[in-house]
Design a protein around this motif. Structure first.
Motif, PDB file in Angstrom:
ATOM      1  N   ASN A 141       0.832  -1.203   0.000  1.00  0.00           N
ATOM      2  CA  ASN A 141       0.000   0.000   0.000  1.00  0.00           C
ATOM      3  C   ASN A 141       0.869   1.256   0.000  1.00  0.00           C
ATOM      4  O   ASN A 141       0.565   2.238  -0.697  1.00  0.00           O
ATOM      5  CB  ASN A 141      -0.899   0.016   1.237  1.00  0.00           C
ATOM      6  CG  ASN A 141      -1.893  -1.123   1.263  1.00  0.00           C
ATOM      7  OD1 ASN A 141      -2.203  -1.725   0.240  1.00  0.00           O
ATOM      8  ND2 ASN A 141      -2.389  -1.431   2.452  1.00  0.00           N
ATOM      9  N   GLU A 142       1.951   1.231   0.767  1.00  0.00           N
ATOM     10  CA  GLU A 142       2.822   2.399   0.860  1.00  0.00           C
ATOM     11  C   GLU A 142       3.541   2.669  -0.451  1.00  0.00           C
ATOM     12  O   GLU A 142       3.705   3.833  -0.855  1.00  0.00           O
ATOM     13  CB  GLU A 142       3.826   2.201   2.004  1.00  0.00           C
ATOM     14  CG  GLU A 142       3.247   2.392   3.388  1.00  0.00           C
ATOM     15  CD  GLU A 142       2.309   1.282   3.822  1.00  0.00           C
ATOM     16  OE1 GLU A 142       1.567   1.461   4.811  1.00  0.00           O
ATOM     17  OE2 GLU A 142       2.292   0.210   3.174  1.00  0.00           O
ATOM     18  N   ALA A 143       3.969   1.616  -1.134  1.00  0.00           N
ATOM     19  CA  ALA A 143       4.631   1.800  -2.422  1.00  0.00           C
ATOM     20  C   ALA A 143       3.674   2.383  -3.448  1.00  0.00           C
ATOM     21  O   ALA A 143       4.040   3.245  -4.261  1.00  0.00           O
ATOM     22  CB  ALA A 143       5.206   0.476  -2.914  1.00  0.00           C
ATOM     23  N   ALA A 144       2.433   1.925  -3.431  1.00  0.00           N
ATOM     24  CA  ALA A 144       1.423   2.481  -4.333  1.00  0.00           C
ATOM     25  C   ALA A 144       1.177   3.951  -4.016  1.00  0.00           C
ATOM     26  O   ALA A 144       1.053   4.784  -4.930  1.00  0.00           O
ATOM     27  CB  ALA A 144       0.124   1.691  -4.220  1.00  0.00           C
ATOM     28  N   TYR A 154       1.753   9.963  -5.022  1.00  0.00           N
ATOM     29  CA  TYR A 154       2.206  11.266  -4.544  1.00  0.00           C
ATOM     30  C   TYR A 154       3.322  11.864  -5.389  1.00  0.00           C
ATOM     31  O   TYR A 154       3.371  13.084  -5.587  1.00  0.00           O
ATOM     32  CB  TYR A 154       2.677  11.131  -3.099  1.00  0.00           C
ATOM     33  CG  TYR A 154       3.216  12.416  -2.518  1.00  0.00           C
ATOM     34  CD1 TYR A 154       2.352  13.402  -2.056  1.00  0.00           C
ATOM     35  CD2 TYR A 154       4.590  12.642  -2.453  1.00  0.00           C
ATOM     36  CE1 TYR A 154       2.835  14.594  -1.544  1.00  0.00           C
ATOM     37  CE2 TYR A 154       5.080  13.836  -1.932  1.00  0.00           C
ATOM     38  CZ  TYR A 154       4.207  14.805  -1.481  1.00  0.00           C
ATOM     39  OH  TYR A 154       4.702  15.975  -0.974  1.00  0.00           O
ATOM     40  N   ALA A 155       4.212  11.044  -5.913  1.00  0.00           N
ATOM     41  CA  ALA A 155       5.422  11.534  -6.576  1.00  0.00           C
ATOM     42  C   ALA A 155       5.105  12.391  -7.793  1.00  0.00           C
ATOM     43  O   ALA A 155       4.164  12.120  -8.540  1.00  0.00           O
ATOM     44  CB  ALA A 155       6.297  10.356  -6.986  1.00  0.00           C
ATOM     45  N   ALA A 156       5.927  13.409  -7.992  1.00  0.00           N
ATOM     46  CA  ALA A 156       5.747  14.287  -9.148  1.00  0.00           C
ATOM     47  C   ALA A 156       5.889  13.521 -10.451  1.00  0.00           C
ATOM     48  O   ALA A 156       5.232  13.841 -11.450  1.00  0.00           O
ATOM     49  CB  ALA A 156       6.763  15.423  -9.082  1.00  0.00           C
ATOM     50  N   ARG A 170      -7.299   1.830   1.023  1.00  0.00           N
ATOM     51  CA  ARG A 170      -7.936   3.116   0.738  1.00  0.00           C
ATOM     52  C   ARG A 170      -7.366   4.244   1.601  1.00  0.00           C
ATOM     53  O   ARG A 170      -7.091   5.332   1.092  1.00  0.00           O
ATOM     54  CB  ARG A 170      -9.447   3.013   0.949  1.00  0.00           C
ATOM     55  CG  ARG A 170     -10.188   4.325   0.710  1.00  0.00           C
ATOM     56  CD  ARG A 170     -11.683   4.183   0.838  1.00  0.00           C
ATOM     57  NE  ARG A 170     -12.239   3.362  -0.224  1.00  0.00           N
ATOM     58  CZ  ARG A 170     -12.523   3.824  -1.441  1.00  0.00           C
ATOM     59  NH1 ARG A 170     -12.274   5.100  -1.749  1.00  0.00           N
ATOM     60  NH2 ARG A 170     -13.029   3.024  -2.349  1.00  0.00           N
ATOM     61  N   ILE A 171      -7.198   4.004   2.869  1.00  0.00           N
ATOM     62  CA  ILE A 171      -6.795   5.093   3.757  1.00  0.00           C
ATOM     63  C   ILE A 171      -5.403   5.607   3.405  1.00  0.00           C
ATOM     64  O   ILE A 171      -5.134   6.821   3.443  1.00  0.00           O
ATOM     65  CB  ILE A 171      -6.898   4.668   5.243  1.00  0.00           C
ATOM     66  CG1 ILE A 171      -6.874   5.906   6.141  1.00  0.00           C
ATOM     67  CG2 ILE A 171      -5.792   3.700   5.626  1.00  0.00           C
ATOM     68  CD1 ILE A 171      -7.248   5.613   7.578  1.00  0.00           C
ATOM     69  N   VAL A 172      -4.497   4.715   3.025  1.00  0.00           N
ATOM     70  CA  VAL A 172      -3.149   5.134   2.645  1.00  0.00           C
ATOM     71  C   VAL A 172      -3.177   5.887   1.323  1.00  0.00           C
ATOM     72  O   VAL A 172      -2.529   6.925   1.159  1.00  0.00           O
ATOM     73  CB  VAL A 172      -2.210   3.908   2.558  1.00  0.00           C
ATOM     74  CG1 VAL A 172      -0.844   4.304   2.036  1.00  0.00           C
ATOM     75  CG2 VAL A 172      -2.081   3.239   3.925  1.00  0.00           C
ATOM     76  N   ALA A 173      -3.951   5.383   0.370  1.00  0.00           N
ATOM     77  CA  ALA A 173      -4.031   6.030  -0.945  1.00  0.00           C
ATOM     78  C   ALA A 173      -4.720   7.390  -0.861  1.00  0.00           C
ATOM     79  O   ALA A 173      -4.295   8.351  -1.524  1.00  0.00           O
ATOM     80  CB  ALA A 173      -4.761   5.125  -1.921  1.00  0.00           C
TER      81      ALA A 173
END
Length: 255
Positions: free
Chosen positions: A189-192, A197-199, A225-228
């Motif tokens: 989830n964090e990698a997604a 977020y990344a430019a 969902r919450i992380v995204a």
């Protein structure tokens, strides 16, 4: 999405003239029933694109291809084709080199290599007219090359496989946990969210982002969902976020 999870994967995409299935990771009965639920017929499929040879992506392929009236051409990368037993499949696959482009009816299909522990795994973008769709699951990380192929996509299906903490304390053997966490494993989830977020990550043109291939053991739709959502809120990007729930057929997306 007919289905998108570690239990089985199959995606249907169509124009009025061309119908494509990406992967056949459900049994034949489920694939046929889920197509019928959206008013489609497996016998009208023009092509089946395979991402890689793991069971949750191809388990239904042999029986589906032996079904009376199904005449779809199967496409697979060279290494994937070599890793699949075709003895029970009545037609030979159309084999391509990863990175190749294909013309299938209304679609311009672009394949690209993914970092995953399979023979020759690929992701795809499919473009019809001005609409571009990206399908990227089963990868340990997001290389710059994959991001490049996804540029300008209005719709992206992206893996969000596991919550690292749930995986860490979960029931899987240590060796399997290490495989999932490796650079040839699965996106967390964090990698997604980092990609969102990344430019140089999620394109500003993306109108719909679907997070899929969720683990039923090491993740939940709520965790994904919450992380995204946090990443979307801080990024300034405004895609519609959809979570593909394991074993469930998604809504129909009109692009």
């Amino acid at each position: 999405m007919l289905a998108s999870s570690s239990a089985g994967n199959s995606i249907f995409i169509a124009t009025p003239a061309t119908r494509i299935l990406i992967d056949a990771g459900l049994n034949r009965k489920e694939i046929v029933a889920r197509l019928q639920a959206i008013g489609e017929d497996a016998c009208r499929l023009d092509a089946i694109l395979i991402t890689h040879e793991h069971t949750d992506h191809v388990q239904g392929l042999p029986v589906l291809m032996r079904t009376k009236g199904v005449r779809a051409q199967v496409f697979a990368s060279r290494g994937t084709a070599a890793a699949i037993d075709w003895s029970d499949i009545p037609s030979e696959p159309a084999v391509f080199d990863s990175g190749s482009g294909l013309e299938i009816g209304d679609f311009r299909v672009q394949s690209f290599t993914l970092p995953h522990d399979a023979a020759d795994p690929v992701g795809y973008t499919l473009t019809a007219g001005q609409t571009k769709v990206g399908v990227v699951t089963d990868l340990g990380y997001l290389p710059d090359g994959v991001k490049w192929y996804l540029r300008d996509s209005q719709f992206i299906l992206l893996e969000s496989n596991h919550c690292p903490e749930m995986l860490r304390v979960g029931p899987y053997p240590w060796q399997l946990k290490q495989r999932i966490l490796s650079r040839k494993g699965h996106l967390s989830n964090e990698a997604a969210s980092e990609y969102i977020y990344a430019a140089d990550g999620l394109p500003g043109a993306t109108e719909t982002l679907v997070l899929g291939h969720l683990s039923e053991v090491n993740n939940s739709p709520w965790h994904a969902r919450i992380v995204a959502e946090e990443a979307i809120q801080t990024s300034g990007k405004r895609p519609r976020l959809v979570i593909a729930e394991p074993r469930k057929q998604s809504e129909i997306f009109h692009l």
